[in-house]
Design a protein around this motif. Structure first.
Motif, PDB file in Angstrom:
ATOM      1  N   HIS A 172      84.065  15.214  19.895  1.00  0.00           N
ATOM      2  CA  HIS A 172      83.129  16.263  19.478  1.00  0.00           C
ATOM      3  C   HIS A 172      83.398  16.626  18.032  1.00  0.00           C
ATOM      4  CE1 HIS A 172      82.305  16.745  23.722  1.00  0.00           C
ATOM      5  NE2 HIS A 172      83.605  16.825  23.927  1.00  0.00           N
ATOM      6  N   LYS A 173      82.325  17.073  17.377  1.00  0.00           N
ATOM      7  CA  LYS A 173      82.467  17.461  15.985  1.00  0.00           C
ATOM      8  C   LYS A 173      82.208  18.953  15.892  1.00  0.00           C
ATOM      9  CE  LYS A 173      81.024  14.683  12.059  1.00  0.00           C
ATOM     10  NZ  LYS A 173      79.891  13.993  11.475  1.00  0.00           N
ATOM     11  N   ILE A 174      83.143  19.695  15.337  1.00  0.00           N
ATOM     12  CA  ILE A 174      82.966  21.141  15.202  1.00  0.00           C
ATOM     13  C   ILE A 174      82.970  21.472  13.718  1.00  0.00           C
ATOM     14  CG2 ILE A 174      84.008  23.401  15.703  1.00  0.00           C
ATOM     15  CD1 ILE A 174      85.416  21.920  18.109  1.00  0.00           C
ATOM     16  N   LYS A 175      81.903  22.117  13.262  1.00  0.00           N
ATOM     17  CA  LYS A 175      81.840  22.443  11.833  1.00  0.00           C
ATOM     18  C   LYS A 175      81.941  23.942  11.639  1.00  0.00           C
ATOM     19  CE  LYS A 175      79.194  18.606  10.133  1.00  0.00           C
ATOM     20  NZ  LYS A 175      78.574  18.287   8.911  1.00  0.00           N
ATOM     21  N   GLY A 176      82.755  24.354  10.715  1.00  0.00           N
ATOM     22  CA  GLY A 176      82.872  25.784  10.469  1.00  0.00           C
ATOM     23  C   GLY A 176      83.476  26.050   9.106  1.00  0.00           C
ATOM     24  N   TYR A 177      83.938  27.305   8.924  1.00  0.00           N
ATOM     25  CA  TYR A 177      84.555  27.677   7.655  1.00  0.00           C
ATOM     26  C   TYR A 177      85.981  28.152   7.865  1.00  0.00           C
ATOM     27  CZ  TYR A 177      80.055  27.577   5.281  1.00  0.00           C
ATOM     28  OH  TYR A 177      78.881  27.170   4.732  1.00  0.00           O
ATOM     29  N   ALA A 178      86.822  27.763   6.909  1.00  0.00           N
ATOM     30  CA  ALA A 178      88.199  28.253   6.929  1.00  0.00           C
ATOM     31  C   ALA A 178      88.388  29.143   5.713  1.00  0.00           C
ATOM     32  CB  ALA A 178      89.174  27.093   6.891  1.00  0.00           C
ATOM     33  N   GLU A 179      89.377  30.010   5.783  1.00  0.00           N
ATOM     34  CA  GLU A 179      89.656  30.898   4.646  1.00  0.00           C
ATOM     35  C   GLU A 179      90.143  30.052   3.456  1.00  0.00           C
ATOM     36  OE1 GLU A 179      93.345  32.991   4.698  1.00  0.00           O
ATOM     37  OE2 GLU A 179      93.783  32.284   6.737  1.00  0.00           O
ATOM     38  N   PRO A 180      90.078  30.608   2.235  1.00  0.00           N
ATOM     39  CA  PRO A 180      90.432  29.849   1.028  1.00  0.00           C
ATOM     40  C   PRO A 180      91.844  29.256   1.050  1.00  0.00           C
ATOM     41  CG  PRO A 180      89.421  31.951   0.433  1.00  0.00           C
ATOM     42  CD  PRO A 180      89.574  31.964   1.907  1.00  0.00           C
ATOM     43  N   ALA A 181      92.756  29.886   1.804  1.00  0.00           N
ATOM     44  CA  ALA A 181      94.139  29.390   1.818  1.00  0.00           C
ATOM     45  C   ALA A 181      94.233  27.944   2.309  1.00  0.00           C
ATOM     46  CB  ALA A 181      95.007  30.288   2.686  1.00  0.00           C
ATOM     47  N   LEU A 182      93.216  27.481   3.000  1.00  0.00           N
ATOM     48  CA  LEU A 182      93.258  26.092   3.470  1.00  0.00           C
ATOM     49  C   LEU A 182      93.461  25.131   2.298  1.00  0.00           C
ATOM     50  CD1 LEU A 182      92.984  24.172   5.952  1.00  0.00           C
ATOM     51  CD2 LEU A 182      90.548  23.993   5.397  1.00  0.00           C
ATOM     52  N   LYS A 183      92.940  25.551   1.149  1.00  0.00           N
ATOM     53  CA  LYS A 183      93.030  24.673  -0.030  1.00  0.00           C
ATOM     54  C   LYS A 183      94.456  24.454  -0.505  1.00  0.00           C
ATOM     55  CE  LYS A 183      88.508  25.264  -2.074  1.00  0.00           C
ATOM     56  NZ  LYS A 183      88.013  26.529  -2.633  1.00  0.00           N
ATOM     57  N   GLU A 184      95.385  25.255   0.021  1.00  0.00           N
ATOM     58  CA  GLU A 184      96.783  25.067  -0.384  1.00  0.00           C
ATOM     59  C   GLU A 184      97.417  23.873   0.319  1.00  0.00           C
ATOM     60  OE1 GLU A 184      98.778  28.812   0.388  1.00  0.00           O
ATOM     61  OE2 GLU A 184      97.059  29.877  -0.481  1.00  0.00           O
ATOM     62  N   TYR A 185      96.689  23.277   1.259  1.00  0.00           N
ATOM     63  CA  TYR A 185      97.289  22.207   2.056  1.00  0.00           C
ATOM     64  C   TYR A 185      96.686  20.861   1.732  1.00  0.00           C
ATOM     65  CZ  TYR A 185      99.068  26.243   4.421  1.00  0.00           C
ATOM     66  OH  TYR A 185      99.690  27.415   4.666  1.00  0.00           O
TER      67      TYR A 185
END
Ligand code: GLU
Length: 566
Positions: free
Chosen positions: A522-535
């Motif tokens: 399954h494909k789940i699309k959503g939004y993550a907080e900006p901190a995700l960009k630290e990874y």
């Protein structure tokens, strides 16, 4: 993290824990060189890596070092701790310290899976426990039906390093054909093997309990025909070398089994040695010769090889060799996953567009489990649990996931993600929401939200009406608005407000998550907080109230991850 970096980090942690929190790069490298002789050629690069990794490790507290060592590198733990954690194996029958030689012998015609990992992990553990030798041997002598995959050799090494399996020696059978020929000359001279030039007829005769007349010919005749085979006098199927067993053996496959056969490598070239050889040993012959020549003391392999063991013993008897101890383990399954090579190959060739490759998270290959976010340590723990049991075993996904969750929980950072984002306007004063990366660590990130800013809330949470936005404030959710009530935690406690994750619209990161479920993805699309960009790619995270993920790909600020488990 590469396999080598992982090893360096593990030893750095162990060294640090042993010395009150401070490791020394020199001690780390010297331990690695002694435990992993195969890495000696890379000593310089390892020293370099050790300098920076030791620095990083020394910055952690002793408690953190201990926790990491236990959760990720249990193979490096002192024996006392291992016993407590159930990470030990039963004594190896007939084993003498310093004299144990074991091997992992994969066929590089495909990537290895969880079942293959068992003899690899178990053998390397025994080599460690008994201060013996571990051999990695690629069994690639069937260019025709089990055609080796050129990329599989390195992929298998990589998988093994990742699993924490180390080996002292490595061999590739396709590079050893002259050795198999010369041992066969000896076997022919001893009269316990013969060249069968009867073709199909030879096979039929054995099936009926009789045999090809060539069996009774002189040793000189055998030796000459064998050289004829090597010279290319015969075509495929026109001549084979058989080991004399018993033409009336109750199991027809054991009757004078084939040791060497002709393979037209002009048509089926071998990926490593091309068409240089046309006479190729069978698995049973090559394995007997190599186990003997390499001094293998214990052969640990699946029960499906029991008949092969019986066949191989004829070679030992013929040559007057002492056989190793054979241990046959039951089959190992991973519930709900496809492990079989042929099945995976089949699926990939029939519908390549439906799968992400041989490491698709629905498969049970080691690469797939890694890609999914399963830790090597969880696999080791599961495998050590079944050890060398003779009965079949099934590792349940729930079990593997729960071990993995326990290990990940201690270290994966928490990130907020909304799977079904619904935009809401925040109303209230400016708030600096402070959110810890991990409940047991002091580091936090701050997200500033002011009146009029947009935030995403998960669709499923809207009907809660009054909630606590994690790290931020208690709010009322109504008509697309999230209106601040207070920041007071006690209020939230008293009213038993659900603490929910949320994502500020500004700087929100698009995240697609693949959720494997049986044969579906399954494909789940959503939004993550900006901190995700630290990874970076390959990071493992816990998405609050959603599950654990491994970041699979980052393309132009869009993230793709795989749901490891909830
Ligand atoms: N190449 C064999 C396999 O992959 C090895 C079996 C054995 O350990 O002898 O099944």
């Amino acid at each position: 993290m590469s396999g080598v970096e992982r090893i360096v980090r593990g030893y750095a942690l162990r060294n640090a824990v042993k010395h009150g929190g401070k490791a020394r790069p020199e001690s780390v490298v010297s331990m690695i060189m002694s435990d992993h002789p195969e890495l000696r050629p890379q000593a310089r690069a390892i020293m370099e890596a050790a300098r920076s990794i030791v620095e990083e490790v020394n910055r952690l507290t002793l408690e953190e070092q201990k926790r990491l060592l236990e959760s990720e590198y249990s193979e490096l733990l002192e024996d006392r701790v291992r016993v407590e954690r159930g990470l030990t194996l039963p004594p190896l029958p007939g084993a003498v310290e310093g004299r144990v030689v074991v091997r992992f012998a994969p066929n590089p015609d495909f990537y290895i899976h969880l079942g293959n990992a068992r003899p690899a992990i178990v053998c390397s553990e025994y080599a460690r426990i008994y201060k013996g030798r571990m051999i990695l041997r690629f069994e690639d002598t069937d260019p025709r039906t089990k055609t080796p995959l050129v990329e599989a050799y390195e992929a298998i090494r990589e998988d093994l390093r990742w699993l924490g399996v180390s080996w002292h020696e490595e061999y590739v059978q396709s590079m050893r054909l002259e050795i198999f020929y010369s041992v066969m000359r000896e076997a022919l001279s001893r009269g316990c093997a013969y060249v069968d030039t009867c073709g199909d007829e030879g096979k039929k005769l054995l099936a009926s309990g009789s045999y090809c007349g060539d069996r009774d010919r002189s040793v000189e005749w055998q030796l000459e025909r064998f050289e004829d085979m090597l010279r290319g006098v015969y075509g495929e199927g026109e001549a084979v070398v058989r080991v004399k067993t018993d033409p009336k053996h109750p199991n027809p496959s054991v009757r004078d089994w084939v040791a060497l056969r002709i393979i037209d490598t002009a048509r089926h070239p071998h990926p490593l040695v091309g068409s240089r050889y046309i006479v190729w040993p069978t698995y049973n012959y090559a394995v007997s010769v190599d186990d003997h020549l390499m001094g293998v003391s214990h052969v640990i392999r699946g029960r499906e090889h029991e008949v092969n063991t019986e066949k191989q013993l004829y070679v030992y008897k013929c040559m007057g060799w002492e056989p190793p101890v054979f241990i046959h383990t039951g089959r190992l399954k991973l519930e709900g996953f496809i492990l079989s090579k042929s099945k995976i190959r089949d699926l990939l060739s029939k519908s390549p567009q439906e799968f992400l490759g041989y490491d698709d998270p629905r498969f049970g290959t080691i690469a797939a489990l890694r890609r999914r976010g399963i830790l090597a340590e969880a696999i080791r723990e599961a495998i050590m649990g079944v050890g060398i049991k003779e009965t079949d075993a099934t590792i349940s996904w729930a079990n593997l996931a729960s071990v993995n969750r326990r290990l990940l929980d201690a270290r994966a950072d928490r990130i907020m993600f909304t799977a079904n984002p619904v935009e809401h306007v925040y109303e209230g004063e400016c708030v600096d929401a402070e959110i810890p990366y991990h409940p047991e660590r002091p580091q936090k990130r701050t997200i500033r939200v002011c009146g009029g800013d947009k935030i995403f809330i998960d669709r499923g949470d809207i009907e809660l009406k009054e909630v606590r936005l994690m790290g931020m404030a208690n709010v009322k959710i109504e008509n697309g608005k999230a209106t601040m009530i207070s920041r007071d935690l006690d209020y939230a406690r008293k009213k038993k407000l659900q603490i929910i994750q949320w994502v500020p619209a500004r700087g929100a990161v698009k995240l697609t998550i693949y959720k494997p479920e049986g044969l579906k993805l399954h494909k789940i699309k959503g939004y993550a907080e900006p901190a995700l960009k630290e990874y970076k790619e390959d990071s493992r995270l816990q998405l609050v109230r959603f599950g654990f993920i491994r970041i699979d790909k980052i393309v132009e600020e869009e993230y793709t991850a795989i749901l490891t488990h909830e």
